[in-house]
Design a protein around this motif. Sequence first.
Motif, PDB file in Angstrom:
ATOM      1  N   ARG A  88       0.817  -1.216   0.000  1.00  0.00           N
ATOM      2  CA  ARG A  88       0.000   0.000   0.000  1.00  0.00           C
ATOM      3  C   ARG A  88       0.853   1.270   0.000  1.00  0.00           C
ATOM      4  NH1 ARG A  88      -3.977  -2.148  -2.327  1.00  0.00           N
ATOM      5  NH2 ARG A  88      -5.334  -3.488  -1.072  1.00  0.00           N
ATOM      6  N   ALA A  89       2.052   1.183   0.556  1.00  0.00           N
ATOM      7  CA  ALA A  89       3.004   2.297   0.507  1.00  0.00           C
ATOM      8  C   ALA A  89       4.396   1.699   0.526  1.00  0.00           C
ATOM      9  CB  ALA A  89       2.816   3.254   1.674  1.00  0.00           C
ATOM     10  N   ILE A  90       5.293   2.283  -0.267  1.00  0.00           N
ATOM     11  CA  ILE A  90       6.680   1.829  -0.299  1.00  0.00           C
ATOM     12  C   ILE A  90       7.525   3.064  -0.581  1.00  0.00           C
ATOM     13  CG2 ILE A  90       6.344   1.016  -2.678  1.00  0.00           C
ATOM     14  CD1 ILE A  90       8.467  -1.190  -1.966  1.00  0.00           C
ATOM     15  N   ALA A  91       7.821   3.785   0.488  1.00  0.00           N
ATOM     16  CA  ALA A  91       8.365   5.139   0.393  1.00  0.00           C
ATOM     17  C   ALA A  91       9.816   5.209   0.830  1.00  0.00           C
ATOM     18  CB  ALA A  91       7.522   6.093   1.248  1.00  0.00           C
ATOM     19  N   SER A  92      10.622   5.921   0.048  1.00  0.00           N
ATOM     20  CA  SER A  92      12.018   6.208   0.385  1.00  0.00           C
ATOM     21  C   SER A  92      12.205   7.716   0.433  1.00  0.00           C
ATOM     22  CB  SER A  92      12.963   5.625  -0.667  1.00  0.00           C
ATOM     23  OG  SER A  92      12.881   4.219  -0.721  1.00  0.00           O
ATOM     24  N   ALA A  93      12.955   8.165   1.416  1.00  0.00           N
ATOM     25  CA  ALA A  93      13.206   9.594   1.559  1.00  0.00           C
ATOM     26  C   ALA A  93      14.704   9.839   1.737  1.00  0.00           C
ATOM     27  CB  ALA A  93      12.439  10.155   2.764  1.00  0.00           C
ATOM     28  N   PRO A  94      15.197  10.956   1.187  1.00  0.00           N
ATOM     29  CA  PRO A  94      14.463  11.906   0.358  1.00  0.00           C
ATOM     30  C   PRO A  94      14.190  11.309  -1.022  1.00  0.00           C
ATOM     31  CG  PRO A  94      16.766  12.520   0.460  1.00  0.00           C
ATOM     32  CD  PRO A  94      16.598  11.353   1.395  1.00  0.00           C
ATOM     33  N   THR A  95      13.361  12.014  -1.781  1.00  0.00           N
ATOM     34  CA  THR A  95      12.996  11.531  -3.104  1.00  0.00           C
ATOM     35  C   THR A  95      13.347  12.593  -4.143  1.00  0.00           C
ATOM     36  OG1 THR A  95      11.155  10.636  -4.414  1.00  0.00           O
ATOM     37  CG2 THR A  95      10.611  12.326  -2.784  1.00  0.00           C
ATOM     38  N   PHE A  96      12.855  12.454  -5.358  1.00  0.00           N
ATOM     39  CA  PHE A  96      13.209  13.360  -6.448  1.00  0.00           C
ATOM     40  C   PHE A  96      12.043  13.447  -7.425  1.00  0.00           C
ATOM     41  CE2 PHE A  96      14.246   9.103  -7.748  1.00  0.00           C
ATOM     42  CZ  PHE A  96      13.881   9.050  -9.081  1.00  0.00           C
ATOM     43  N   ASP A  97      12.072  14.446  -8.293  1.00  0.00           N
ATOM     44  CA  ASP A  97      11.019  14.626  -9.284  1.00  0.00           C
ATOM     45  C   ASP A  97      11.398  13.892 -10.567  1.00  0.00           C
ATOM     46  OD1 ASP A  97       9.041  15.395 -11.006  1.00  0.00           O
ATOM     47  OD2 ASP A  97       9.391  17.550 -10.833  1.00  0.00           O
ATOM     48  N   PRO A  98      10.688  12.816 -10.928  1.00  0.00           N
ATOM     49  CA  PRO A  98      11.057  12.054 -12.134  1.00  0.00           C
ATOM     50  C   PRO A  98      10.856  12.848 -13.419  1.00  0.00           C
ATOM     51  CG  PRO A  98       8.957  11.291 -11.265  1.00  0.00           C
ATOM     52  CD  PRO A  98       9.509  12.249 -10.254  1.00  0.00           C
ATOM     53  N   ASN A  99      10.023  13.899 -13.378  1.00  0.00           N
ATOM     54  CA  ASN A  99       9.818  14.708 -14.575  1.00  0.00           C
ATOM     55  C   ASN A  99      11.104  15.394 -15.029  1.00  0.00           C
ATOM     56  OD1 ASN A  99       6.851  14.426 -15.018  1.00  0.00           O
ATOM     57  ND2 ASN A  99       6.766  15.308 -12.972  1.00  0.00           N
ATOM     58  N   LEU A 100      12.041  15.602 -14.100  1.00  0.00           N
ATOM     59  CA  LEU A 100      13.316  16.206 -14.474  1.00  0.00           C
ATOM     60  C   LEU A 100      14.056  15.344 -15.490  1.00  0.00           C
ATOM     61  CD1 LEU A 100      14.678  17.359 -10.976  1.00  0.00           C
ATOM     62  CD2 LEU A 100      13.708  18.809 -12.772  1.00  0.00           C
ATOM     63  N   PHE A 101      13.961  14.026 -15.354  1.00  0.00           N
ATOM     64  CA  PHE A 101      14.686  13.129 -16.236  1.00  0.00           C
ATOM     65  C   PHE A 101      14.014  13.025 -17.604  1.00  0.00           C
ATOM     66  CE2 PHE A 101      16.156  12.005 -12.072  1.00  0.00           C
ATOM     67  CZ  PHE A 101      17.487  11.658 -12.255  1.00  0.00           C
ATOM     68  N   VAL A 102      12.693  13.111 -17.637  1.00  0.00           N
ATOM     69  CA  VAL A 102      11.974  13.032 -18.899  1.00  0.00           C
ATOM     70  C   VAL A 102      12.328  14.211 -19.791  1.00  0.00           C
ATOM     71  CG1 VAL A 102       9.694  12.941 -19.980  1.00  0.00           C
ATOM     72  CG2 VAL A 102      10.088  11.769 -17.807  1.00  0.00           C
ATOM     73  N   ARG A 103      12.434  15.370 -19.202  1.00  0.00           N
ATOM     74  CA  ARG A 103      12.673  16.590 -19.970  1.00  0.00           C
ATOM     75  C   ARG A 103      14.145  16.844 -20.232  1.00  0.00           C
ATOM     76  NH1 ARG A 103       8.590  19.723 -15.853  1.00  0.00           N
ATOM     77  NH2 ARG A 103       6.698  18.613 -16.476  1.00  0.00           N
ATOM     78  N   GLY A 104      15.004  16.038 -19.632  1.00  0.00           N
ATOM     79  CA  GLY A 104      16.440  16.242 -19.783  1.00  0.00           C
ATOM     80  C   GLY A 104      16.989  16.989 -18.587  1.00  0.00           C
ATOM     81  N   ILE A 105      17.531  16.241 -17.631  1.00  0.00           N
ATOM     82  CA  ILE A 105      17.949  16.833 -16.371  1.00  0.00           C
ATOM     83  C   ILE A 105      19.182  17.703 -16.574  1.00  0.00           C
ATOM     84  CG2 ILE A 105      19.366  14.843 -15.723  1.00  0.00           C
ATOM     85  CD1 ILE A 105      18.336  15.306 -12.816  1.00  0.00           C
ATOM     86  N   SER A 106      19.216  18.824 -15.874  1.00  0.00           N
ATOM     87  CA  SER A 106      20.351  19.736 -15.976  1.00  0.00           C
ATOM     88  C   SER A 106      21.531  19.192 -15.183  1.00  0.00           C
ATOM     89  CB  SER A 106      19.969  21.122 -15.451  1.00  0.00           C
ATOM     90  OG  SER A 106      19.774  21.076 -14.047  1.00  0.00           O
ATOM     91  N   VAL A 107      22.716  19.696 -15.496  1.00  0.00           N
ATOM     92  CA  VAL A 107      23.921  19.278 -14.785  1.00  0.00           C
ATOM     93  C   VAL A 107      23.810  19.631 -13.302  1.00  0.00           C
ATOM     94  CG1 VAL A 107      26.408  19.659 -14.560  1.00  0.00           C
ATOM     95  CG2 VAL A 107      25.370  19.464 -16.835  1.00  0.00           C
TER      96      VAL A 107
END
Length: 646
Positions: free
Chosen positions: A281-300
């Motif tokens: 029901r939940a499987i959470a790791s912290a801290p986390t990150f925004d996966p949308n950054l990788f789709v759009r091309g993550i900055s250096v």
Amino acid sequence: MRRPERHTEAAGRTVTRRALVVGASQLAMIGALGWRMQSMQVEQAEDYRLLAEENRVNIRLLPPARGNIFDVNGVPLAVNEQNYRIVMVREDAGDVDATLARLQQIVDIDDETIASAREEVMRLSPFVPVTIADRVSWEDISRVTVNAPALPGITAEVGLSRFYPRGSDTAHVVGYVGPVSDYDLAQIDDQDPLLQIPKFQIGKTGVENKLEQQLRGSAGNRRIEVNALGRVMRELDRHEGEPGADIQLTIDSALQSYTEARLEGESASVVVIDLANGDLRAIASAPTFDPNLFVRGISVADWTGLNENIYRPLSAKTVQGAYPPGSTFKMMTALAALEAGVIDAEETVYCPGYHDVGGTRFHCWRRGGHGNINLHESLKQSCDVYYYDVAQRVGIEAMAAMARKFGLGERHDVPMSAVSAGIVPDRAWKAESRGEDWRIGDTVNASIGQGYVLTSPIQLAIMTARIATGRIVTPRLIHTIDGVEQPSGLGESLGLNENLMRRIRASMSDVVNHQRGTGYGARIVMDGYRMAGKSGTSQVRRITAEERARGVISNADLPWERRDHALWVNFAPVEAPRYAVSVVVEHGGGGSSAAAPIGRDVTLQAMFGGEPPLEAYPSNVRGTIEAQQARIRDFVPPGMRTGERA
């Protein structure tokens, strides 16, 4: 002089034979030519027509729509959104550099992007369309369309791009997609032509990666007619591909969002298992990150920030982390001894605060010791000496076998990245991995979850689920694939003596609900919701005899990375268990103080399907809880705060 008649007749016969031979040859040649013309014009007409049309017809692949990913209540976790992009085909472009230069004058594209695109255009086949710019505006698309005559080989397209509406909340579970790389192609034994499309996106981590085949779908194609300059004149026909399968996870995104918010500021992980079916029901790791950054091309800068963070936000700690389980392992030692019959539940062991083994002193966490203590009290008060003594009697082989029965030391089939198997050591393991003989001190260390023993948070949750139910509960993360439900994880009976299992559960209940229990401060006071649990504190450094003599340095006085890990496992409600929970706070210090309150709060959130009433908490912490709930309300998006369903 007149030729004799016989000579005339002979010459006539010769001419007639020659005429017949020549005529027959001519007829044969005409027949062969006729047959060949008939074959080419009728039987092979389609082949030659296609060969001729290659000069004016191009066939291009149509990427399919990637399958969507939802939570157990239908809340979108990964979807496709339309985006505009600018594409070049080198064969149609002529002078690539000149065309790109003109494009840059029309659309604002930086030099680095242009240089990268040019390199890809020149590297790939001239027929392959290469994306020059992605996620461009409608205004840019309009400029490209208006200036099409000056931009040979350049076209504007509408495509689909991945988007994660829940952002960082489910990043480690769902994962993310990214363009196919040469490394990917070298690793994937897959001849799918879609993978040859530049910047075609595939799953890189998490469910996106592990269920790539189901999510990807199959390609379509379209035939387009172009003129002598390579300009598209019209679309001749189109065959749409098959979209990828929709995946429904077992995750409750409301509970997942709450858990991530509750872990804010920690390097920690939480796993919640539904005991009715093994659903995560939940499987959470912290801290986390925004996966949308990788789709759009993550900055250096973003990549460096994530990669160099000592809290390791890119790591799915729930399945990748491997930690000494500390005292949460004591149930395995106790059950192994009980099943083997080497101890009786009422038998006592004297704890003076240490245990001598071959001249080496193994210490209890309580310096003055616990005195005479039996099984029930040893779990409730977490006495180490009791388990040192018992472990020597039962042996490592029985302890290891019991631990594996409860899911430790096993790489569970969960579609997430880099799932750890952990380590449940025994004699064979040490001989193979270390080239050394097993020693009695190794058994003593293992009895309290130290030494070579390593477990992941998901394994600890599975262990707790099996203790609570007496069944072989296995974790299930995928609920349905295209509407087809996946097998339940409830499992068969463990086959253990139920009376012994009840003793372990009763002891875990007193850990939390008895005043002398190590988890009493994190108890639930509302009837019908009380929990049973066990704390653990695992050392990451060796405490020397000199340090013990002058006083052990407290965790608060140590650098963060040298502090003990804090662990907690629980199930609830005690009377009719519905959920099993594990918590690991990296370098958090004591399990009872750092991890147990998190386990309680997440468990209550799961049982109430949203924010629990303050009356569920001990009166002395209600003010703190009220402030905490207010903070989390601001963190969790509207509509996900109180278990509302989409």
